[in-house]
Design an enzyme around this catalytic site. Structure first.
Site, PDB file in Angstrom:
ATOM      1  N   ASP A   4       0.844  -1.195   0.000  1.00  0.00           N
ATOM      2  CA  ASP A   4       0.000   0.000   0.000  1.00  0.00           C
ATOM      3  C   ASP A   4       0.879   1.246   0.000  1.00  0.00           C
ATOM      4  OD1 ASP A   4      -2.267   1.513   0.030  1.00  0.00           O
ATOM      5  OD2 ASP A   4      -2.761   1.149   2.135  1.00  0.00           O
ATOM      6  N   ASN A  45     -10.547  -3.520  -6.134  1.00  0.00           N
ATOM      7  CA  ASN A  45      -9.845  -2.543  -6.977  1.00  0.00           C
ATOM      8  C   ASN A  45     -10.519  -2.323  -8.326  1.00  0.00           C
ATOM      9  OD1 ASN A  45      -6.491  -3.460  -5.807  1.00  0.00           O
ATOM     10  ND2 ASN A  45      -7.885  -1.903  -5.056  1.00  0.00           N
TER      11      ASN A  45
HETATM   12  C1  FPP Z   1      -2.224   0.160  -3.164  1.00  0.00           C
HETATM   13  O1  FPP Z   1      -1.677   1.455  -3.190  1.00  0.00           O
HETATM   14  C2  FPP Z   1      -1.632  -0.636  -4.216  1.00  0.00           C
HETATM   15  C3  FPP Z   1      -2.341  -1.221  -5.210  1.00  0.00           C
HETATM   16  C4  FPP Z   1      -3.806  -1.120  -5.297  1.00  0.00           C
HETATM   17  C5  FPP Z   1      -1.709  -1.972  -6.288  1.00  0.00           C
HETATM   18  C6  FPP Z   1      -0.429  -2.669  -5.980  1.00  0.00           C
HETATM   19  C7  FPP Z   1       0.358  -2.705  -7.241  1.00  0.00           C
HETATM   20  C8  FPP Z   1       1.685  -2.614  -7.325  1.00  0.00           C
HETATM   21  C9  FPP Z   1       2.555  -2.609  -6.143  1.00  0.00           C
HETATM   22  C10 FPP Z   1       2.386  -2.454  -8.635  1.00  0.00           C
HETATM   23  C11 FPP Z   1       2.188  -3.519  -9.637  1.00  0.00           C
HETATM   24  C12 FPP Z   1       2.299  -4.907  -9.127  1.00  0.00           C
HETATM   25  C13 FPP Z   1       2.958  -5.909  -9.737  1.00  0.00           C
HETATM   26  C14 FPP Z   1       2.862  -7.269  -9.196  1.00  0.00           C
HETATM   27  C15 FPP Z   1       3.762  -5.719 -10.936  1.00  0.00           C
HETATM   28  P1  FPP Z   1      -2.640   2.691  -3.400  1.00  0.00           P
HETATM   29  O2  FPP Z   1      -2.695   3.005  -4.835  1.00  0.00           O
HETATM   30  O3  FPP Z   1      -3.970   2.435  -2.784  1.00  0.00           O
HETATM   31  O4  FPP Z   1      -1.857   3.803  -2.610  1.00  0.00           O
HETATM   32  P2  FPP Z   1      -2.471   4.998  -1.773  1.00  0.00           P
HETATM   33  O5  FPP Z   1      -3.209   4.405  -0.610  1.00  0.00           O
HETATM   34  O6  FPP Z   1      -1.253   5.757  -1.342  1.00  0.00           O
HETATM   35  O7  FPP Z   1      -3.351   5.774  -2.715  1.00  0.00           O
END
Ligand code: FPP
Length: 250
Positions: free
Chosen positions: A8, A56
């Protein structure tokens, strides 16, 4: 040892640099590459990364498309390296809502790395633990009660987890929030939970070392008294189940 990570903080990482969210996810993908390599060099047998939750899908279309594209690109570019380093790749979650190109890549990555034994890397894509629990319950049916291991096998079947992974020992969540967000609810029954404020793109090999050191300091009791949990494992007691920790864990 099974380590699971809720990655996250990509969005906040990007915002802090006046970048768009997609740039944050790209930085997150680079962190995934580094952590996979770092984990494979340590005593981690299974690494499960929460890449895309079923919730998501409700994010803006542009973000959903770019996230799924990143997953495909990761599999496309990293599969050969994983094979070379004997890392078995497996994508867990629903498969009925993913596009054909991603599905094809998933099948290819899983086939190419099927013989790899150094570490089992599981990417959770379109994953919802509650959905998996309900689907597995539908499989159970019949009058005969199931053992936790048999139920785990059902869960593995509905989420395409191949091979069946043991219970989670350490669950890490980056980004400062303190919740499980529908991730591995059954498998984390006795997991040690570690929450860090570090945003996912900044979670590096040193941060992983710190998390593992913290885990090593924890005493795991599995609802028993100190010392007895280990003795029970040695005697083939409750810990015989793969749902519980292995006796050689700290
Ligand atoms: C949450 O951060 C993260 C995600 C919803 C996606 C996770 C994806 C990756 C780490 C990159 C791609 C993965 C692979 C396996 C290549 P957020 O976007 O909710 O962050 P925030 O809470 O700061 O907005």
């Amino acid at each position: 040892m099974h380590v699971a990570i809720i990655m996250d903080g990509n969005g906040r990482w990007a915002r802090a640099r006046s970048l768009d969210r997609q740039a944050g996810h790209r930085a997150g993908a680079r962190a995934v590459e580094a952590i996979v390599r770092s984990a494979a060099r340590r005593a981690i047998d299974t690494l499960t990364l929460y890449a895309f939750s079923s919730d998501n899908w409700h994010r803006p279309q542009l973000e959903v498309v770019s996230l799924l594209r990143l997953m495909r690109r990761f599999l496309l570019t990293e599969t050969e390296r994983c094979r070379a380093e004997s890392i078995r790749v497996n994508v867990i979650g629903r498969r009925d809502r993913l596009g054909e190109a991603l599905l094809k890549q998933i099948r290819h990555s899983e086939e190419v790395t099927a013989g790899c034994a150094r570490m089992h890397l599981r990417l959770a894509i379109d994953y919802s633990s509650r959905w998996a629990l309900m689907e597995a319950a539908r499989l159970v049916g019949g009058p005969n009660p199931m053992s936790p291991d048999e139920y785990l096998a059902c869960l593995a079947r509905v989420t395409h987890s191949e091979p069946v992974a043991p219970a989670v020992d350490l669950l890490i969540r980056t980004g400062g929030e303190r919740r499980l967000s529908d991730f591995l609810l059954w498998e984390c029954a006795y997991a040690e939970l570690l929450f860090t404020d570090t945003l996912w793109p900044d979670f590096d090999s040193t941060a992983l070392s710190r998390a593992l050191a913290e885990y090593a300091r924890r005493e795991r009791k599995f609802g028993q008294l100190p010392g007895i949990a280990r003795a029970a494992a040695g005697a083939g007691g409750l810990q015989e189940s793969s749902m519980l920790a292995r006796s050689d864990h700290p």
